[in-house]
Design an enzyme around this catalytic site. Structure first.
Site, PDB file in Angstrom:
ATOM      1  N   ASP A 167      -0.482  -3.796  -1.302  1.00 47.34           N
ATOM      2  CA  ASP A 167      -1.788  -4.214  -1.807  1.00 47.34           C
ATOM      3  C   ASP A 167      -2.221  -3.277  -2.926  1.00 47.34           C
ATOM      4  O   ASP A 167      -2.396  -2.074  -2.718  1.00 47.34           O
ATOM      5  CB  ASP A 167      -2.799  -4.188  -0.662  1.00 47.34           C
ATOM      6  N   SER A 218     -10.526  -8.996   2.684  1.00 44.47           N
ATOM      7  CA  SER A 218     -11.090  -8.189   1.606  1.00 44.47           C
ATOM      8  C   SER A 218     -12.517  -7.776   1.977  1.00 44.47           C
ATOM      9  O   SER A 218     -12.711  -7.068   2.957  1.00 44.47           O
ATOM     10  CB  SER A 218     -11.019  -8.961   0.282  1.00 44.47           C
ATOM     11  N   HIS A 259      -2.447  -8.010  -2.255  1.00 45.02           N
ATOM     12  CA  HIS A 259      -3.767  -8.275  -1.671  1.00 45.02           C
ATOM     13  C   HIS A 259      -3.835  -9.682  -1.076  1.00 45.02           C
ATOM     14  O   HIS A 259      -4.516  -9.910  -0.076  1.00 45.02           O
ATOM     15  CB  HIS A 259      -4.848  -8.083  -2.732  1.00 45.02           C
TER      16      HIS A 259
END
Length: 797
Positions: A742, A664, A774
């Site tokens: 995601d 991320s 994600h």
């Protein structure tokens, strides 16, 4: 280069390490609640995967006079252990999966529950079903859960018990609010927002509200019903003008998954605050349903408002709201009279004359960190309100006691400055109060809170007086990181504690408050869980402190030495980076299953380094605000400076063989590290990386980077795409991971990156996970990621 190992051999080693770390962490109790039994015993409820892999709802009983530091409290399950249901443990629906992603909830079985303390009644979800059960074990009765029936087959989200009647529960189904009676097994639809318009929903917050402001509910039961009317305050969300993005799906013949996602600079969802009222007839059926709306919407009264971030009931006369502007630099706390809600059915008569009252207004030139602290302290003056508040106005998050004048009489809408008469600091100094929970004993005039007064790498429970403010007493043991929770009347405490060398344990304490200004005493009542005995690996992490450029700020670091470490020898090193706001990686907590990847790398002979650079959480607004309007351009220097200092200090890091990896925001910084400092970082392994802030959501991006139209240079400088030509031209230096589904950092980010790298003629490798969002939730996906990462490092570092 690390020694080459066959894939199958690495896989076997990984299985063994995963099993040992999982056994240490899965039993740790979580999600505590308390209930005082008729005989005076305290019952402490919690979730734990005590046996197997699924969470169960368990409890321990604590006698009022129990006093033992080492006595183990026997666990019991709340309901009959033979309980099974057809869909128990089945795959959650899409709506439930997305909510678990937003809440960062892991594990299976029972992941959440709602308790009505007075009756001992629980509501919980399992699989796709909702169950209720009443804990009657104190009467010798074995509880058995009952499924709340539904013939519609739709997921029921956020089931919540009515505080004034435990036979009622409300939930959101397919974008509308329903109420069900567990006595009659009948449910009734109360709103028709989504049915009438697909872009409208009732009682469920938008994506941005959940993901970026941590508000996961959109309806609130009134705490009392003195007139026989049940009331539910709710938010109606309008996403008409929010962009629809489509996620790829790996299902053969499957349609792309649509999601409403406002990218930076685009239109957000809008909110309207509304009210439901109903009664029960003699047969316990729902009747006399009235839907109400504000005579003048909040958006009209406060045209600068962008986000309705917090909502709740003050009493039967008022509700309170926190309103935030789009730049997230202004927050107002207001009281909204219930009398301002008028029926959707037109009623003749004059408009309501009650006043919306401004209690407090906060403004900053950095950003406002939204919190949950608003606790009213009773006073004898009906025209005065006294409440606990929290803000960062001093540069650090601290507690305040605020007193303001209010009017309970009809009148025009309040305007101008808030009628605040005093704001008294209860805590102060260069340290943060944790903004998640406070507990108040009005009887003794004290407030309990968690914070990091002595060191930012530990968290402790403290107490201070709001009658005689100024003195702060630490209650928990130094040298550990504590997650504490108190019961409603602040007479009992549960804390889960650990440090880098000690696995988690869980203890119950009796709390004896000494009154305003007096010391609070903790008396140990027993252990819910003692530390697991384990053979510590030779790579347990160690804490270190470095300095930012010029020696300005302390940077806390954590280093995992490699297995078989020999003093004087230098090892290939992996910098595991996050580096973004709202997250603190380096802390004196036991690094268990959630840090599995660091343990794997250390076990395989790599030195692992974690650095909380400027911009990370829990160090005050100046430290975190270092990245304001310039994300991606300042973090790498702190990482490099700390890495070199650690190399000089420890003599363990081989600076010619350094990789950087993260997920991320950590994936974003991994890319920036390779592009900006390819001389330092030999390899980069980003996962689910942001590549352009113009593609990320409004709530997060605009908080730190402002609107794109007001900070175009910052957006360009902070875009990985701007550095495509700076990536290395040598192969085998970049490996990208991304889940195809995601919904947070969309795969579109990686597509844009790949296109830019191809145009620039730069090599890369890509690993896609077709069924993952994600987070990599499937065990086989996580294992494949870890093995692929190891293989890449072994081959090229």
């Amino acid at each position: 280069m690390a020694s080459q190992r066959p894939w199958a051999e690495m896989r076997q080693t990984l299985h063994q390490l995963r099993r040992s770390l999982s056994a240490l962490s899965s039993r740790t109790p979580q999600d505590f609640s308390f209930r005082r039994l008729p005989d005076g015993q305290l019952r402490v409820y919690f979730l734990s995967a005590r046996t197997g892999s699924e969470n169960q709802l368990c409890y321990v009983d604590v006698a009022p006079d129990a006093a033992s530091e080492n006595a183990k409290l026997p666990w019991q399950q709340v309901f009959d252990p033979t309980f099974q249901c057809v869909r128990y443990g089945s795959r959650s629906s899409r709506a439930e999966q997305l909510q678990l992603e937003r809440k960062r909830v892991v594990g299976c079985g029972i992941t959440e529950y709602s308790l009505h303390r007075a009756s001992g009644k629980f509501i919980f979800t399992a699989g796709n079903s909702v169950y209720h059960v009443t804990d009657d074990s104190s009467r010798g009765t074995v509880a058995f859960p009952y499924e709340i029936p539904s013939s519609r087959g739709q997921p029921r989200l956020n089931p919540t018990i009515c505080p004034s009647n435990p036979d009622l529960m409300a939930y959101v189904e397919d974008g509308d609010i329903w109420v069900a009676s567990t006595r009659t097994d009948v449910d009734v639809r109360l709103t028709f927002s989504h049915q009438e318009d697909e872009a409208l929903s009732a009682g469920f917050p938008s994506y941005v509200m959940q993901e970026e402001f941590s508000r996961f509910v959109g309806f609130w039961w009134a705490p009392t019903s003195s007139d026989g009317v049940y009331r539910i305050l709710y938010e109606e969300v309008d996403e008409t003008h929010v962009e629809v993005l489509y996620l790829n799906t790996a299902q053969e013949g499957g349609e792309p998954e649509a999601i409403r996602y406002p990218r930076a600079g685009s239109t957000n969802a809008s909110s309207a605050l509304k009210l439901l009222e109903f009664r029960l007839d003699p047969a316990q059926g729902v009747t006399a349903v009235t839907r109400r709306h504000l005579h003048t919407p909040l958006a009209s009264m406060f045209p600068w408002m962008e986000y309705l971030v917090r909502v709740g009931w003050l009493d039967e006369q008022f509700v309170h709201c926190q309103l935030l502007d789009r730049s997230q630099c202004r927050l107002d706390l207001v009281l909204v009279p219930v009398a301002l809600f008028v029926s959707d059915e037109p009623v003749p008569g004059p408009p309501p004359s009650a006043a919306v009252q401004l209690l407090l207004s906060s403004q900053t030139d950095v950003w406002i960190n939204v919190h949950d602290t608003f606790h009213v302290i009773p006073t004898s003056d009906p025209d005065q309100i006294c409440f606990l508040w929290m803000d960062d106005s001093s540069g650090y998050t601290h507690l305040y006691l605020v007193t303001a004048q209010i009017s309970r009489q009809p009148g025009p809408r309040a305007t101008g400055q808030p009628p605040m008469t005093s704001k008294v600091p209860l805590t102060s100094g260069q340290w943060n109060v944790d903004n998640k929970h406070v507990w108040v004993s009005e009887k003794h005039g004290v407030v309990f809170f968690q914070g990091s007064r002595d060191t930012p790498v530990e968290r402790h429970l403290y107490v201070t007086s709001f009658v005689q403010p100024g003195r702060v007493q630490q209650l928990t043991q130094p040298g550990f990181y504590h997650n504490a929770l108190l019961n409603e009347d602040c007479t009992a405490l549960v804390t889960v504690l650990s440090n880098l060398a000690t696995p988690p344990s869980c203890q119950v304490w009796h709390v004896h408050a000494g009154g305003a200004g007096g010391d609070v005493q903790l008396v140990p009542a027993g252990l819910i869980m003692e530390p697991c005995s384990f053979e510590p690996p030779r790579w347990l992490p160690q804490l270190h402190k470095c300095r930012s450029a010029g020696g300005g700020e302390s940077l806390y670091c954590m280093v995992y030495p490699p297995a078989g470490y020999v003093p004087g020898r230098r090892y290939p090193t992996v910098v595991n980076v996050y580096g973004g706001p709202q997250v603190q990686v380096v802390a004196n907590t036991f690094k268990g299953y959630r840090n599995l990847r660091n343990h794997i790398l250390a076990a395989e002979g790599y030195c692992v380094v974690c650095i909380d650079s400027r911009g990370s959480h829990n160090r005050g607004t100046k430290f975190e605000g270092h990245i304001k309007n310039r994300m991606g351009t300042v973090e790498i220097q702190d990482q490099v400076d700390a890495l070199h200092q650690l190399s000089d200090l420890l003599g363990i890091i081989d600076l010619s063989r350094v990789a950087v990896q993260g997920w991320s925001y950590g994936g974003y910084l991994s890319l920036m590290a390779l592009a900006q400092r390819p001389d330092v970082f030999k390899l980069a392994v980003p996962g689910a990386p942001v590549v352009s802030w113009g593609l990320y959501d409004t709530g997060y991006t605009e908080r730190y980077m402002d609107l794109p139209c007001r900070n175009p240079c910052g957006y360009e400088a902070g875009s990985v795409l701007s550095y495509a030509n700076q990536f290395p031209s040598e192969p085998n230096r970049l490996l990208i991971f991304h889940g195809l589904m995601d919904e947070n950092v969309h795969f579109f980010h990686t597509q844009q990156l790949i296109s830019a790298l191809i145009r620039a003629g730069k090599p890369y490798q890509l690993q896609v996970y077709p069924n993952e969002r994600h987070s990599l939730r499937a065990l086989e996906s996580s294992e494949h990621y870890e093995l692929t990462l190891l293989n890449f490092l072994n081959n090229y570092l």
